[in-house]
Scaffold this motif. Structure first.
Motif, mmCIF file in Angstrom:
data_model
loop_
_atom_site.group_PDB
_atom_site.id
_atom_site.type_symbol
_atom_site.label_atom_id
_atom_site.label_comp_id
_atom_site.label_asym_id
_atom_site.label_seq_id
_atom_site.Cartn_x
_atom_site.Cartn_y
_atom_site.Cartn_z
ATOM 1 N N ILE A 132 0.995 -1.272 0.182
ATOM 2 C CA ILE A 132 0.088 -0.035 -0.047
ATOM 3 C C ILE A 132 1.063 1.196 -0.054
ATOM 4 O O ILE A 132 1.893 1.290 0.679
ATOM 5 N N PHE A 133 0.571 2.351 -0.986
ATOM 6 C CA PHE A 133 1.128 3.549 -0.634
ATOM 7 C C PHE A 133 0.344 4.576 0.348
ATOM 8 O O PHE A 133 -1.001 4.550 0.366
ATOM 9 N N PHE A 134 1.096 5.186 1.354
ATOM 10 C CA PHE A 134 0.442 5.986 2.369
ATOM 11 C C PHE A 134 0.995 7.352 2.074
ATOM 12 O O PHE A 134 2.475 7.558 1.962
ATOM 13 N N LYS A 135 0.040 8.225 2.202
ATOM 14 C CA LYS A 135 0.619 9.782 2.105
ATOM 15 C C LYS A 135 1.185 9.955 3.244
ATOM 16 O O LYS A 135 0.692 10.133 4.553
ATOM 17 N N LYS A 138 3.889 14.717 2.456
ATOM 18 C CA LYS A 138 3.723 15.334 0.969
ATOM 19 C C LYS A 138 4.249 14.364 0.011
ATOM 20 O O LYS A 138 4.446 14.412 -0.977
ATOM 21 N N LYS A 139 4.588 13.089 0.699
ATOM 22 C CA LYS A 139 5.207 12.007 -0.198
ATOM 23 C C LYS A 139 4.413 10.698 -0.127
ATOM 24 O O LYS A 139 3.551 10.530 0.825
ATOM 25 N N MET A 140 4.472 9.747 -1.117
ATOM 26 C CA MET A 140 3.694 8.732 -1.112
ATOM 27 C C MET A 140 4.619 7.638 -0.726
ATOM 28 O O MET A 140 5.618 7.541 -1.478
ATOM 29 N N ILE A 141 4.496 6.838 0.430
ATOM 30 C CA ILE A 141 5.556 5.918 0.767
ATOM 31 C C ILE A 141 4.931 4.571 0.881
ATOM 32 O O ILE A 141 3.968 4.380 1.131
ATOM 33 N N THR A 169 -0.033 8.656 8.981
ATOM 34 C CA THR A 169 -0.908 9.312 7.706
ATOM 35 C C THR A 169 -2.393 9.512 8.202
ATOM 36 O O THR A 169 -2.604 8.732 9.324
ATOM 37 N N HIS A 170 -2.862 10.432 7.544
ATOM 38 C CA HIS A 170 -4.251 10.795 7.817
ATOM 39 C C HIS A 170 -5.256 9.732 7.602
ATOM 40 O O HIS A 170 -5.502 9.781 6.239
#
Length: 233
Positions: A132-135, A138-141, A169-170
């Motif tokens: 999964i990509f998490f914000k 200001k980056k997607m990790i 992340t929010h």
């Protein structure tokens, strides 16, 4: 999204049903005049993504009903009473609609549910690993599912913990819970989801992984002990 309506007022059900029919992204799969029947429906295993839930109902209130669910879907309260708003948000409900409900206000609440569903998507790499990509900042990790030790809820944020890093992340933990594979992840506390293969030891009160202790919540204890007991060799 598959949704149900739980309300003891026929007119209220009729209004919400008419609103649901106007939104292509929603599918009404059940209408219930009391929370007990809704509870039986959810316990039967039928998929439910969203509940439009009244609060003041006979036999079992909406709040009491919600507290019985260990893995609740998204919930939007529909009520004529303002005084339950704080308790509703403490239970992580998505929105709180006061009757009479206008369609534009209804649509705003539904948009929250639809947007949250899109924020968390599991993808699969060429090697067959899910991630999964998490914000974050200001980056997607990118975080691999098998690398996750546990997920911790911190108000409107979640902390995803792996052996190498932490990602904050929010997001609501209840949203992540519905996306993660149930055969590998289990919610053990209102604030914690753990990765079952990472467990080093466990008891009825706590789970240890990576030299950290995660508490087992009182309302989750029976389900956790039952699930973990079935995988003991």
């Amino acid at each position: 999204m598959k949704c149900i309506i739980v309300d003891d007022e026929p007119l209220a059900i009729e209004v919400i049903e008419s609103y649901v029919e106007r939104i292509d992204s929603l599918e009404l799969v059940g209408k219930f005049r009391n929370a007990i029947k809704a509870f039986d429906y959810i316990q039967s295993g039928e998929p439910v993504d969203l509940i439009f839930l009244d609060i003041q109902m006979p036999k079992l209130t909406g709040i009491e009903f919600l507290k019985t669910l260990t893995n609740p879907p998204k919930v939007i309260f529909t009520t004529a009473y303002r005084e339950y708003a704080l308790e509703g948000f403490e239970l992580e409900v998505l929105d709180y609609l006061l009757k009479p409900i206008s369609f534009d206000r209804f649509m705003k609440a539904v948009s929250k549910a639809l947007n949250q569903s899109k924020e968390v998507e599991i993808s699969t790499s060429a090697e067959g690993d899910d991630f999964i990509f998490f914000k974050c900042d200001k980056k997607m990790i990118r975080v691999g599912l098998r690398d996750i030790l546990y997920i911790e809820s911190i108000k409107d944020y979640v902390k995803i913990k792996t052996a190498e890093k932490e990602v904050v992340t929010h997001q609501k933990i209840s949203v992540l819970e519905t996306k993660l594979p149930a055969n590998h992840f289990i919610r053990v506390h209102r604030s914690f989801i753990i990765n079952i293969p990472k467990i080093e030891s466990y008891s009825a009160s706590e789970i240890e992984l990576n030299n950290e202790s995660i508490p087992v919540g009182r309302n989750y204890k029976v389900e956790v002990m039952d699930k973990l007991g079935k995988i003991v060799l």
